[in-house]
Design an enzyme around this catalytic site. Structure first.
Site, PDB file in Angstrom:
ATOM      1  N   HIS A  81       0.711  -1.293   0.151  1.00  0.00           N
ATOM      2  CA  HIS A  81      -0.150  -0.139   0.026  1.00  0.00           C
ATOM      3  C   HIS A  81       0.837   1.321   0.006  1.00  0.00           C
ATOM      4  CE1 HIS A  81      -3.707   2.280   0.893  1.00  0.00           C
ATOM      5  NE2 HIS A  81      -2.693   3.002   1.503  1.00  0.00           N
ATOM      6  N   GLU A  82       1.678   1.431   0.926  1.00  0.00           N
ATOM      7  CA  GLU A  82       2.482   2.574   0.962  1.00  0.00           C
ATOM      8  C   GLU A  82       3.379   2.804  -0.169  1.00  0.00           C
ATOM      9  OE1 GLU A  82       1.656   4.594   3.139  1.00  0.00           O
ATOM     10  OE2 GLU A  82       0.202   3.370   4.263  1.00  0.00           O
TER      11      GLU A  82
ATOM     12  N   GLU B 216      -4.548   7.771  -3.037  1.00  0.00           N
ATOM     13  CA  GLU B 216      -5.288   6.318  -2.581  1.00  0.00           C
ATOM     14  C   GLU B 216      -5.262   5.536  -3.771  1.00  0.00           C
ATOM     15  OE1 GLU B 216      -4.876   6.562   0.651  1.00  0.00           O
ATOM     16  OE2 GLU B 216      -5.854   4.507   0.937  1.00  0.00           O
TER      17      GLU B 216
ATOM     18  N   HIS C  25       1.791   4.597  -2.801  1.00  0.00           N
ATOM     19  CA  HIS C  25       1.816   5.945  -2.726  1.00  0.00           C
ATOM     20  C   HIS C  25       3.278   6.445  -2.853  1.00  0.00           C
ATOM     21  CE1 HIS C  25      -1.942   6.645  -0.601  1.00  0.00           C
ATOM     22  NE2 HIS C  25      -1.760   5.881   0.545  1.00  0.00           N
TER      23      HIS C  25
HETATM   24 ZN    ZN Z   1      -3.378   5.494   1.703  1.00  0.00          ZN
END
Ligand code: ZN
Length: 502
Positions: free
Chosen positions: A264-265, A294, A268
């Site tokens: 997830h990170e 996101e 980003h």
């Molecule tokens: Zn996030």
């Protein structure tokens, strides 16, 4: 004009440097700082933020932006210079419309309210935070009113995070999504839940971390311009385009935690690493909006990282890392375990199918509060009613109900939740566009190759930074406006293969 533009860039760079220094102090605060550093660190962050705010709102920046208007208008909308001036003006107007004294009052109140919440949540005591939350609601309305001319009072607050979006547009998207999601959630949760016991054995921390790093290296996260450290609540942070860091947390009895938060990170972070280096130090060196940001974390974590193809390649590797735990667990069992769907109380732990019901509930409730139709004292009761009707589960207490998210207690009411669901919708829409351009991506993922997808994302989304609004970007990339269809199709195809759907 050239010298005025250089002057503007120099002043913006100064503001940027102060903010990035603050970001580094915050990163240290949540990773390595010993507890004794806390009081001075809070003060240092406050000092830096104040100097940055003074510099960012200096009237000479306003003068430069005015002087540069004819130059901006002589350029194509998409040119780097015109975009820089446009985005800098948007930031400047936002910052200067709110009096510094009000911002100080708001920040002071939020710090107090947050502190009360950290005690009220474990004590399951909504009454303890109620006065602070009532004040927050009042201040949130005041903040919105510094931006008159809105259609809905939440619009200015939504606009801060998702520029160009309004309560009406978000509400229309969410009601379509909710209408399609609720029956699917019912159909899936009526079936026996997947067995995810295989994820809850003992998995040593160092091996989990090493595996996560191997995955994101393959994704294309650049370790020459980033690193990963441990923290309590994972996040991505940036000190420059050459230093974009991520953090993770490990649970030795839950294999999914570190792996998926790392993916997830990294999504980003790859977005930030992919921004055109020429934008360094300018307001263009950011993501387009919270929803678009996101969309990238969720694309890599969910659409790629929880796909069957991805694990066809990586599962044998994971089994080699954890032979005792996983050698007798077939890929199909593992795949179903990481995609287990269940009605649950906590937003951050929710699966892909039920997740969006959580932000949608919060978004509806905050609109009602801002409109004055829902009083803070009735919030816990209304929260329980919405969970019962939408998620099909009634929170037994406020701790895991209305008190669960930090957002309303550590920020304003309005603007913080829509980005999560917009991110899911946009992630699927962007991915569908990538697949249309490069159908070979599916096969590549099954071989552990992500270059085509990563390059497409850089080319179409990442490199532009904040040049385009979310709406402009979606139009450019997909040829149409934001739509829930690709996301619904994605969920139906994926979960229709795991569960039988009506
Ligand atoms: Zn996030």
């Amino acid at each position: 004009m050239e010298s005025k533009l250089q002057e503007l860039k120099a002043r913006l760079m100064e503001v940027n440097d102060l903010n990035m220094a603050g970001a580094l102090l915050s990163w240290d605060q949540t990773t390595y700082m010993p507890p004794g550093g806390a009081p001075a660190r809070g003060r240092q962050l406050g000092t830096l933020a104040q100097i940055a705010h003074e510099k960012a709102t200096d009237p000479s920046i306003g003068k430069l932006l005015d002087d540069l208007r004819p130059y901006e208008e002589s350029l194509p909308y998409e040119s780097d210079d015109a975009s820089l001036i446009r985005v800098a003006r948007r930031d400047y107007e936002r910052l200067t419309k709110v009096p510094a004294a009000f911002m100080a009052q708001l920040q002071g109140h939020i710090a107090t309210g947050y502190d009360v919440w950290t005690r009220a949540r474990p004590a399951n005591d909504f009454k303890m935070v109620r006065p602070a939350l009532e004040k927050t609601l009042d201040l949130s309305r005041q903040l919105a009113n510094y931006f008159p001319g809105y259609e809905h009072i939440a619009d200015p607050l939504i606009d801060f995070a998702d520029y160009g979006m309004k309560a009406s547009s978000v509400r229309a998207i969410f009601s379509q999504l909710r209408e399609k999601l609720v029956p699917n959630v019912r159909a899936i949760t009526a079936q026996p839940p997947a067995d995810d016991e295989c994820l809850h054995q003992h998995f040593p921390e160092d091996k989990q971390l090493a595996f996560g790093l191997e995955v994101i290296k393959r994704f294309g996260y650049d370790f020459n311009r980033g690193r990963q450290d441990k923290t309590h609540h994972p996040f991505m942070t940036k000190f420059s385009l050459g230093d974009v860091r991520i953090t993770t947390r490990v649970k030795e009895n839950d294999l999914g935690e570190a792996i998926f938060s790392t993916m997830h990170e990294s999504g980003h972070a790859m977005y930030e690493q992919g921004i055109n280096m020429a934008y360094e130090g300018t307001p263009l060196a950011n993501g387009a909006s919270s929803g678009v940001h996101e969309s990238q974390s969720r694309l890599w974590e969910n659409v790629v990282g929880r796909s069957y193809g991805f694990w066809e390649y990586f599962y044998p590797r994971l089994q080699a890392v954890f032979p005792e735990q996983l050698k007798s667990v077939p890929l199909d069992t593992f795949y179903k375990a990481i995609n287990k769907v269940q009605r649950s109380l906590i937003r951050t732990d929710a699966d892909e199918v039920t997740y969006n019901l959580h932000p949608i509930i919060r978004f509806d409730l905050e609109l009602q509060m801002l409109e004055g139709k829902l009083e803070v004292r009735n919030l816990p009761e209304v929260w329980r009613a919405r969970y019962t009707s939408d998620v099909g589960i009634t929170p037994p207490d406020d701790k895991d109900g209305v008190l669960q998210d930090v957002h309303w207690y550590g920020g304003v009411i309005g603007g913080a939740f829509q980005g999560y669901t917009l991110g899911n919708i946009l992630g699927a829409q962007f991915y569908a566009a990538a697949m249309k351009a490069h159908p070979e991506v599916t096969g590549e993922i099954g071989r552990g190759e992500f270059g085509t997808l990563h390059r497409w994302l850089i080319e179409n989304i990442y490199q532009h930074g904040a040049k385009f609004t979310a709406g402009e970007l979606v139009q450019r990339v997909t040829g149409g406006p934001l739509s829930v269809e690709p996301y619904i199709n994605y969920l139906k195809t994926k979960y229709g293969a795991i569960y039988s759907l009506a």
